[in-house]
Motif scaffolding. Structure first.
Motif, PDB file in Angstrom:
ATOM      1  N   ARG A  52     -36.477 -24.378 -31.463  1.00  0.00           N
ATOM      2  CA  ARG A  52     -36.686 -25.703 -30.877  1.00  0.00           C
ATOM      3  C   ARG A  52     -37.189 -25.605 -29.441  1.00  0.00           C
ATOM      4  NH1 ARG A  52     -30.993 -28.109 -33.160  1.00  0.00           N
ATOM      5  NH2 ARG A  52     -31.751 -28.799 -35.205  1.00  0.00           N
TER       6      ARG A  52
ATOM      7  N   ASP B 269     -40.906 -23.649 -29.818  1.00  0.00           N
ATOM      8  CA  ASP B 269     -41.901 -24.264 -30.709  1.00  0.00           C
ATOM      9  C   ASP B 269     -41.349 -25.579 -31.226  1.00  0.00           C
ATOM     10  OD1 ASP B 269     -44.016 -24.714 -32.455  1.00  0.00           O
ATOM     11  OD2 ASP B 269     -43.237 -23.353 -34.000  1.00  0.00           O
ATOM     12  N   PRO B 270     -41.184 -26.568 -30.332  1.00  0.00           N
ATOM     13  CA  PRO B 270     -40.489 -27.815 -30.706  1.00  0.00           C
ATOM     14  C   PRO B 270     -41.151 -28.591 -31.837  1.00  0.00           C
ATOM     15  CG  PRO B 270     -41.604 -28.047 -28.581  1.00  0.00           C
ATOM     16  CD  PRO B 270     -41.639 -26.589 -28.936  1.00  0.00           C
ATOM     17  N   ASN B 271     -42.451 -28.385 -32.038  1.00  0.00           N
ATOM     18  CA  ASN B 271     -43.149 -29.108 -33.110  1.00  0.00           C
ATOM     19  C   ASN B 271     -43.226 -28.307 -34.407  1.00  0.00           C
ATOM     20  OD1 ASN B 271     -43.710 -31.412 -31.511  1.00  0.00           O
ATOM     21  ND2 ASN B 271     -45.371 -30.289 -30.511  1.00  0.00           N
TER      22      ASN B 271
ATOM     23  N   ILE C  44     -44.829 -25.541 -35.265  1.00  0.00           N
ATOM     24  CA  ILE C  44     -46.203 -25.220 -35.644  1.00  0.00           C
ATOM     25  C   ILE C  44     -46.322 -23.806 -36.202  1.00  0.00           C
ATOM     26  CG2 ILE C  44     -48.541 -24.857 -34.729  1.00  0.00           C
ATOM     27  CD1 ILE C  44     -47.909 -27.071 -32.678  1.00  0.00           C
TER      28      ILE C  44
ATOM     29  N   VAL D  58     -37.161 -25.815 -37.253  1.00  0.00           N
ATOM     30  CA  VAL D  58     -36.874 -26.588 -36.050  1.00  0.00           C
ATOM     31  C   VAL D  58     -35.604 -27.404 -36.248  1.00  0.00           C
ATOM     32  CG1 VAL D  58     -37.699 -28.446 -34.558  1.00  0.00           C
ATOM     33  CG2 VAL D  58     -39.284 -26.705 -35.382  1.00  0.00           C
TER      34      VAL D  58
END
Length: 318
Positions: free
Chosen positions: A301, A304-306, A308, A318
């Motif tokens: 999180r 790479d919070p999105n 991807i 996530v």
């Protein structure tokens, strides 16, 4: 070290000021590698590959006990590979040469393969390298220990000649690229393969019980034990190729169920794999426990919070 402007040490000293973060990107989905440094080993003056053939299944226990200290003390500088009969045979032998019957290969046929192709129950492969003086001393240490054990037949490169399996291993330990191992996929035909690779302590007592457990499960699903051990100092990787015909829907399902059973039954004994195919990544992540999974998710999180980068890799989301 790469965070220091103008630094030329990023590829020679990984740890920097601390904490050591580079390891976070091993087998993870936390980011994309954009720069890489490779450490190359200079070619040594002398390279001496060798094999030791063992006749009995139970020899594997003494074999590991002999090679572990040789590995820890640097007498044998590379990983020692202990190859089972069918793994060794796959370089030159096809199952259909001996039987077309469905199910696991009978023990009698496996023994015929050993006898007719002069393959051991286990074959140890290793190499010595360095100066001539170093290799001469270490070769005496190795051969003296093999002789003292009273079991095992030493095979040198000169004695092996053009033997396909030996040449493959010698090339591999030298660092040469080779496709010989793809012969595994011709053992049963159909090209289906899943690698099951539990890690254990490098102890002889860990070997037979793992082989017996894996063989029982594989045979239950009509498949063969095709495996090897790799001893690297204190740890030992048990590499098993679950081979099946992927064009046969029934065999494909049995292979899937077999692999799931291997993961579950080995986990009950305290063994987990260090790599796995995409289908079983979540199942393996569960074996390693909620604490590790939660930490991985927290890092994911943050970095790479999105979601991807390779979502779901190694069971990390996530």
């Amino acid at each position: 070290m790469g965070g220091v402007k103008g630094a030329n040490t990023w590829q020679v000293f990984k740890w920097g000021y601390g904490p050591y973060l580079e390891g976070l990107f091993t087998q993870s989905n936390f980011g994309v590698v954009t720069k890489m440094g490779l450490w190359l080993m200079p070619e040594p003056p002398v390279y001496k590959p060798f094999a030791i053939k063992y006749e009995k299944d139970e020899d594997i226990e003494a074999l590991v006990e002999m090679f572990r200290p040789l590995s820890i003390n640097g007498i044998i500088p590379n990983g020692v590979v202990l190859v089972g009969t069918l793994y060794e045979a796959s370089a030159t032998v096809r199952r259909s040469d001996y039987t077309t019957e469905a199910g696991a290969t009978p023990k009698a046929i496996i023994q015929r393969i050993r006898d007719e192709h002069k393959i051991g129950a286990w074959t140890a492969y290793a190499a010595l390298y360095g100066t001539k003086e170093q290799v001469d001393v270490n070769w005496k240490i190795v051969t003296d220990q093999v002789k003292a054990s009273g079991i095992g037949e030493i095979v040198t490169e000169e004695q092996a000649g053009e033997e396909v399996a030996f040449k493959y291993r010698a090339d591999l330990m030298r660092g040469n690229m080779t496709m010989t191992e793809f012969g595994l996929y011709n053992w049963r035909g159909g090209g289906g393969s899943m690698w099951f690779a539990p890690v254990a302590q490098a102890r002889g007592s860990e070997t037979l019980k793992q082989v017996q457990l894996a063989t029982e499960i594989l045979n239950r699903f009509g498949l063969d034990y095709v495996g090897e051990f790799i001893v690297g100092q204190r740890a030992m990787h048990h590499i098993i190729d679950v081979l099946y015909d992927r064009t046969d829907l029934d065999e494909r399902k049995r292979a899937h169920d077999c692999f799931a059973t291997l993961l579950d039954e080995f986990a009950k004994q305290g063994y987990a794999v260090y790599r796995v195919n995409n289908v079983f990544m979540d199942r393996v992540a569960e074996i390693y426990g909620p604490e590790q999974r939660n930490i991985n998710q927290t890092l994911k999180r943050a970095l790479d919070p999105n979601g991807i980068f390779a979502p779901g890799k190694s069971g990390i989301t996530v």
